[in-house]
Each structure stands twice: as C-alpha cells, then as structure tokens.
Motif scaffolding. Structure first.
Motif, short mmCIF file in Angstrom:
data_model
loop_
_atom_site.label_atom_id
_atom_site.label_comp_id
_atom_site.label_asym_id
_atom_site.label_seq_id
_atom_site.Cartn_x
_atom_site.Cartn_y
_atom_site.Cartn_z
N HIS A 182 0.11 49.02 12.02
CA HIS A 182 0.36 47.47 11.45
C HIS A 182 0.91 46.15 12.68
N ALA A 183 2.01 46.65 13.24
CA ALA A 183 2.91 46.06 14.21
C ALA A 183 1.32 45.77 15.43
N ALA A 184 0.49 46.57 16.12
CA ALA A 184 -0.51 46.33 16.12
C ALA A 184 -1.05 45.11 16.30
N GLU A 185 -1.97 45.76 14.63
CA GLU A 185 -2.50 44.53 14.34
C GLU A 185 -1.96 42.67 13.97
N ALA A 186 -0.34 42.91 14.13
CA ALA A 186 0.44 41.52 14.00
C ALA A 186 0.05 40.90 15.35
N GLY A 187 0.07 41.75 16.79
CA GLY A 187 0.64 41.39 17.95
C GLY A 187 1.49 41.41 18.25
N MET A 188 2.29 42.53 17.68
CA MET A 188 4.11 42.59 18.15
C MET A 188 4.30 43.64 18.16
N LYS A 189 5.14 43.95 19.70
CA LYS A 189 6.36 45.32 20.20
C LYS A 189 6.73 46.24 18.62
N PRO A 190 7.03 47.16 18.51
CA PRO A 190 7.99 47.85 17.50
C PRO A 190 8.22 47.57 17.54
N PRO A 191 9.63 47.50 16.44
CA PRO A 191 10.55 46.88 16.52
C PRO A 191 12.40 48.68 16.79
N ASN A 192 13.19 48.10 17.64
CA ASN A 192 14.27 48.68 17.72
C ASN A 192 14.73 49.57 16.81
N GLU A 193 15.26 49.24 15.90
CA GLU A 193 15.45 49.61 14.82
C GLU A 193 15.46 48.45 13.65
N PRO A 194 15.74 48.95 12.29
CA PRO A 194 14.24 48.93 11.12
C PRO A 194 14.65 47.04 10.64
N ILE A 195 12.79 46.11 10.51
CA ILE A 195 13.56 45.07 10.46
C ILE A 195 13.90 44.82 8.78
N VAL A 196 14.90 43.98 8.36
CA VAL A 196 15.36 43.64 6.91
C VAL A 196 15.43 41.94 6.55
N PHE A 197 14.93 42.41 5.32
CA PHE A 197 15.02 40.85 5.04
C PHE A 197 14.78 41.50 3.04
N MET A 198 14.99 39.97 2.70
CA MET A 198 15.16 40.61 1.30
C MET A 198 15.02 39.68 0.61
N LYS A 199 13.57 40.10 -0.63
CA LYS A 199 13.42 39.36 -1.84
C LYS A 199 13.75 39.35 -3.22
N ALA A 200 13.76 37.88 -3.51
CA ALA A 200 14.73 37.55 -4.80
C ALA A 200 13.68 38.64 -5.68
N THR A 201 15.32 39.65 -6.48
CA THR A 201 15.12 40.32 -7.87
C THR A 201 14.29 39.23 -8.73
#
Length: 275
Positions: free
Chosen positions: A78-97
């Motif tokens: 998926h990272a390749a599909e998005a044209g982005m390098k794999p991250p070195n550590e997890p990318i974290v975001f929040m979704k509202a409950t």
C-alpha cells in the motif's frame, strides 16, 4: 468465541454466536461487552443461552470505546501504491469515536466530500491495560480482533491544513464488526486474508503478513506513548487497492456498496448515502 452486540443503535445487547452462527443472548450474564469485562470474557456454551430469532441488526461488537487509533501506511504494497517510502516507525492518527457504527450500517458522505475512500483493516480490541509493554507481552493485552473499515475523506485528510484526523473522523466513517473474535480462535494475526469489493468488484486483496509493523509491535509502540485501556480499538492499516491509488482515482459516490471480509472475522457490507 465470537461476541456480538445486537439491537437498535444505542440500545445494543451483548450476545455470542453459536455453532450455527445464530445470535444467543448474553444479557443475563454480561451487562455489555465493554471495559474490564474485555479482560475476562466468559468461556461458555452458547447452546444453553436464549436464541435471538431472525436477523437482528448488529452494532459495533465493543461498547464504550475510549480511543480509536489508526495506523497509516502499514502495508508495504500500500505504501508503494501511495508513492511513499515505508515509515521507520508506525504512523499514528486518531479517529473520533463518534465515527463508530455497526458493520452493516450505511456510510454517509459528509457535505463537501469529493474524495471519500475505503480501507479494509484488521481491528484490534484491547482487553487489559497496557503501558510500556514489550512485543513479547503485547498480545496478552488483546481481547479480540474484528474488521474495521477506515473510511477516509482524502481531501479533508491531505489537502486541508491540520492532521489526518480531519479526514478520518466523519460520522459513520468507522464501521466495526460484525464480531469480536477471541485470540484463541484467530490464531496468528499475521496470517489473515483481507478483501474489499466495491459494487461486487474486488478492489482490495491482501494478507496481514504484509504488515510493516506487526500487531505486537504496534501495541508495544503505542504503549510507550499512551496507556492503552480496555475497549480501545486499533485499526492496523490497509492493503493496496484504495480508490486514491487507482488510475484515474475512484472515490465513493451515493449508492455504492462496500463488502469487506477478513479470514475468520466475518463480513461487513455498507451502502453509501449522502449526509
């Protein structure tokens, strides 16, 4: 075991599936599938419980979610599909409950949406508090696994200032379920097939073995930054095939039907409507 919550929105009752996939009522045994109960879910014979007739609506299989945490770009393909390098550590975001809905409830596109997208993901539900846990201990804190559709409005997420949370948190953008499946039944969480069909056409296919960071690594990493509590839900990333990665891009429109499956975790289906 496969735990469910059934009933109208906001009035769900706890249940469990029997050997024939029918819903059995747990109301006399559990007040709900939430909180500290997730650390000690009952191991009982469903056949002795009251049978719920028909096809009741299924709600999110866990109640009282305190944190709904997303992991971005966690599949190498998926990272390749998005044209982005794999991250070195997890990318974290929040979704509202407040984005959380049942597995078969409609997904409503917010006003101004032009680029709403789909993402089938393995969901992890925390059962026991976790803080500074090692990778070796991490899976001991899991109550179970479920399907999550991390619906994402890409223009809100990427093109407007701020964090990814803007595009991830719209009402109905977090279908969860149909079941909460206990770890003993799932086995290795890094060997599960995932798929998503759009209007009957397969668009996403993947396997959790392609995760850049495993479930254990994600839990350990998050527990360094924040304490994880019973009922917290982690969406662990999506395989390739999202609309943003298509040529040309394809985004959700009124009347679309999304069908999601993960091996051993059941099936979701949402129709798309306009808010």
């Amino acid at each position: 075991m496969k735990f469910v919550r059934f009933g109208e929105p906001g009035q769900e009752n706890p249940g469990v599936l029997d050997a024939k996939g029918r819903v059995r009522d747990l109301t006399g045994i559990l007040p709900d599938i939430a909180g500290a109960i997730l650390g000690n879910l009952p191991d009982i014979d469903p056949e002795g419980l009251p049978l719920i007739e028909g096809q009741p609506r299924l709600g999110p299989p866990v109640a009282g979610v305190g944190k709904f945490i997303g992991i971005g770009l966690n599949y190498s393909d998926h990272a390749a599909e998005a044209g982005m390098k794999p991250p070195n550590e997890p990318i974290v975001f929040m979704k509202a409950t407040s984005s959380i809905t049942g597995p078969n409830d409609s997904v409503s596109l917010p006003r101004g949406s032009e680029k709403s997208d789909w993402e089938v993901e393995l969901g992890v539900v925390i059962g026991k508090p976790a803080k500074y846990v090692s990778e070796a201990q991490a899976l001991d804190h899991v109550a179970g696994y479920c399907i999550v559709n991390d619906v994402s409005e890409r223009s809100f997420q990427i093109e407007r200032s701020g964090q990814w949370t803007k595009g991830k948190s719209c009402d109905t953008f977090g279908p969860i379920g149909p079941w909460l499946v206990t770890p003993d039944e799932v086995g290795n969480p890094q060997a599960l097939d995932l798929s998503l069909d759009l209007n009957g056409v397969r668009v996403q296919t993947g396997n959790t073995r392609a995760m850049i960071f495993t479930v254990a690594q994600i839990i350990s990493h998050l527990s360094e930054m924040m304490s994880l509590q019973p009922g917290d839900v982690i969406a662990t990333g999506t395989p390739p095939g999202v609309g943003m990665g298509m040529t040309p891009p394809r985004f959700l429109t009124d009347g679309d039907i999304m069908t999601l499956e993960i091996e051993g975790l059941g099936r979701q289906q949402q129709s798309v409507t306009l808010d």
